[in-house]
Design an enzyme around this catalytic site. Structure first.
Site, PDB file in Angstrom:
ATOM      1  N   LYS A  65       1.324  -0.804  -9.735  1.00 59.99           N
ATOM      2  CA  LYS A  65       1.150  -2.391  -9.904  1.00 59.99           C
ATOM      3  C   LYS A  65       1.641  -2.791 -11.357  1.00 59.99           C
ATOM      4  CE  LYS A  65      -1.430  -4.197  -6.186  1.00 59.99           C
ATOM      5  NZ  LYS A  65      -2.107  -3.051  -5.537  1.00 59.99           N
ATOM      6  N   SER A  74      -8.529  -7.256  -6.554  1.00 70.48           N
ATOM      7  CA  SER A  74      -9.613  -6.143  -6.203  1.00 70.48           C
ATOM      8  C   SER A  74      -9.421  -5.042  -7.131  1.00 70.48           C
ATOM      9  CB  SER A  74      -9.751  -5.787  -4.693  1.00 70.48           C
ATOM     10  OG  SER A  74      -8.554  -5.056  -4.649  1.00 70.48           O
ATOM     11  N   LEU A 112       4.318  -3.873  -2.552  1.00 70.30           N
ATOM     12  CA  LEU A 112       4.938  -2.648  -2.505  1.00 70.30           C
ATOM     13  C   LEU A 112       6.090  -2.516  -1.229  1.00 70.30           C
ATOM     14  CD1 LEU A 112       5.164  -0.029  -4.080  1.00 70.30           C
ATOM     15  CD2 LEU A 112       3.148   0.729  -2.611  1.00 70.30           C
ATOM     16  N   GLU A 163      -1.303   0.492   6.918  1.00 72.36           N
ATOM     17  CA  GLU A 163      -2.592  -0.114   6.479  1.00 72.36           C
ATOM     18  C   GLU A 163      -3.662   0.512   6.978  1.00 72.36           C
ATOM     19  OE1 GLU A 163      -1.972  -4.713   7.283  1.00 72.36           O
ATOM     20  OE2 GLU A 163      -2.011  -3.466   9.202  1.00 72.36           O
ATOM     21  N   GLY A 170      -8.120  -3.090   8.981  1.00 73.99           N
ATOM     22  CA  GLY A 170      -7.555  -4.071   8.588  1.00 73.99           C
ATOM     23  C   GLY A 170      -6.047  -4.203   8.820  1.00 73.99           C
ATOM     24  N   ASP A 177      -4.073  -6.653   9.890  1.00 75.97           N
ATOM     25  CA  ASP A 177      -3.367  -7.814   9.897  1.00 75.97           C
ATOM     26  C   ASP A 177      -1.962  -7.563   9.978  1.00 75.97           C
ATOM     27  OD1 ASP A 177      -4.187  -7.297   7.285  1.00 75.97           O
ATOM     28  OD2 ASP A 177      -2.854  -8.689   6.541  1.00 75.97           O
ATOM     29  N   SER A 198       0.444   5.612  -3.989  1.00 75.16           N
ATOM     30  CA  SER A 198       0.612   4.344  -4.587  1.00 75.16           C
ATOM     31  C   SER A 198      -0.412   4.246  -6.020  1.00 75.16           C
ATOM     32  CB  SER A 198       0.374   3.140  -4.043  1.00 75.16           C
ATOM     33  OG  SER A 198      -0.774   3.405  -3.131  1.00 75.16           O
TER      34      SER A 198
HETATM   35  C1  LIG Z   1      -2.164  -2.940  -4.348  1.00 74.14           C
HETATM   36  C2  LIG Z   1      -2.100  -1.637  -3.929  1.00 74.14           C
HETATM   37  C3  LIG Z   1      -1.729  -1.140  -2.703  1.00 74.14           C
HETATM   38  C4  LIG Z   1      -1.175  -2.344  -1.668  1.00 74.14           C
HETATM   39  O1  LIG Z   1      -0.080  -2.968  -2.198  1.00 74.14           O
HETATM   40  P1  LIG Z   1       0.424  -4.133  -1.861  1.00 74.14           P
HETATM   41  O2  LIG Z   1       1.660  -4.805  -2.642  1.00 74.14           O
HETATM   42  O3  LIG Z   1      -0.789  -5.311  -1.826  1.00 74.14           O
HETATM   43  O4  LIG Z   1       0.796  -4.427  -0.304  1.00 74.14           O
HETATM   44  C5  LIG Z   1      -1.382   0.058  -2.239  1.00 74.14           C
HETATM   45  N1  LIG Z   1      -2.052   1.080  -3.013  1.00 74.14           N
HETATM   46  C6  LIG Z   1      -2.686   0.902  -4.188  1.00 74.14           C
HETATM   47  C7  LIG Z   1      -3.183   1.966  -5.173  1.00 74.14           C
HETATM   48  C8  LIG Z   1      -2.459  -0.420  -4.730  1.00 74.14           C
HETATM   49  O5  LIG Z   1      -3.400  -0.644  -5.926  1.00 74.14           O
END
Ligand SMILES: *Cc1c(COP(=O)(O)O)cnc(C)c1O
Length: 320
Positions: free
Chosen positions: A54, A79, A184, A205, A209, A211, A305
């Protein structure tokens, strides 16, 4: 329909991020390649600055602020990881940051956000509408709202991770990324489509959840209540207009993983690869593992991620 970002925007973001974001390693594992009969490439965004991809989207978005926006400051809701990403990027660029966080966000994420210099304001994630609160702050105080996923500069920034992965690993047959609000996944899809045109792109996902899966399969954005899952980075209630626009065009399918499968993957990463990966960060690998038959002999990219998990919580999950 608003204008969707393109691969050119991802390349521009990569230029802005040079010297600020880490070029994270791409790791491989002989054990897992033998288990799946495929060649896997793990892009380690758990080792990115502030512990998740992020940083890429947040820094890209804040780099584009004009003088007035820089002076007034940025506001966001998150969050966790997006909050830290905005707080760190803002402090690097000398921009004041206000962060709306759920009162029950993981302690480590809240402390880290304050540690990076962000001003934290809490709300109740089960009863209050964070998007409405964010809009109110931006209107009342002239702050620029940078949401966690549905923003062209955020999507373009997130796409730089998959760009680096494919530059380093070469063309892929399949790419798996976690899916929350879709920043992402949609950014990754822009890069994968441009650099590896035949690559099948999957978003994953939490099962509680799904969706995004419902939205992908019905063609309309589906809204759900905040799901209860250990994957706190993917507890989003709906995709965005921009992210869904790209996802429906480029993605092969949206899959799900259970909390138990995520814990199993966390254990694998800790034991076999010496990596701390947070539950949400394991989503892509969890689905690739289940799909293994159709991945035989193929080159598969997986985005890890993030790695932000309280160490006590990590131990409790692994002991369960
Ligand atoms: C935010 C986040 C995601 C999901 O990313 P999106 O862009 O909201 O789909 C996945 N893994 C981690 C570690 C995140 O912080």
């Amino acid at each position: 329909m608003p204008t969707l970002p393109t691969y050119d925007d991802v390349c521009a973001a990569a230029t802005r991020l040079r010297g600020f974001a880490h070029r994270t390693p791409v790791l491989t594992s002989r054990t897992i390649d033998l288990e799946l009969g495929a060649q896997l490439f793990f892009k380690c965004e758990n080792l990115q600055r502030m512990g998740a991809f992020k940083f890429r989207g947040a820094f890209n978005a804040l780099s584009r602020f004009d003088e007035r926006q820089r002076k007034a400051g940025v506001v966001t809701f998150s969050s966790g990881n997006h909050a830290q990403a905005i707080a760190l990027s803002a402090s690097l660029l000398g921009i004041p940051a206000t962060i709306l966080m759920p009162a029950d966000a993981p302690a480590a994420k809240m402390a880290a956000t304050r540690g990076y210099g962000g001003k934290v304001v809490t709300y109740d994630r089960y009863t209050e509408d964070r998007e409405a609160i964010g809009r109110e702050w931006s209107e009342r105080q002239g702050l620029t709202l940078i949401p966690p996923y549905d923003h062209a500069d955020v999507i373009s920034g997130q796409g730089t991770a998959a760009r680096e992965l494919i530059e380093e690993a070469g063309e892929l047959d399949a790419l798996f990324t976690p899916l929350g609000g879709g920043g992402l996944l949609s950014g990754s899809a822009l890069s994968a489509r441009a650099l590896s045109p035949r690559c099948e792109i999957y978003g994953v996902e939490p099962e509680a959840g799904n969706d995004g899966q419902q939205s992908f399969r019905t063609g309309d954005i589906v809204h759900i209540d905040t799901p209860r899952t250990i994957a706190d980075g993917a507890q989003t209630q709906h995709l965005g207009a921009l992210t869904f626009g790209i996802i429906r065009r480029e993605v092969k399918d949206v899959l799900t993983a259970t909390d138990d499968q995520l814990v199993e993957c966390m254990r694998f990463f800790a034991e076999r690869m010496k990596l701390v990966v947070e539950p949400t960060g394991c989503l892509g690998f969890a689905a690739a593992r289940v799909m293994q038959d159709s991945l035989k002999g193929r080159r598969v990219g997986v985005i890890l991620s993030g790695g932000n998990v309280d160490i006590v919580r990590l131990c409790a999950l692994l002991a369960s």
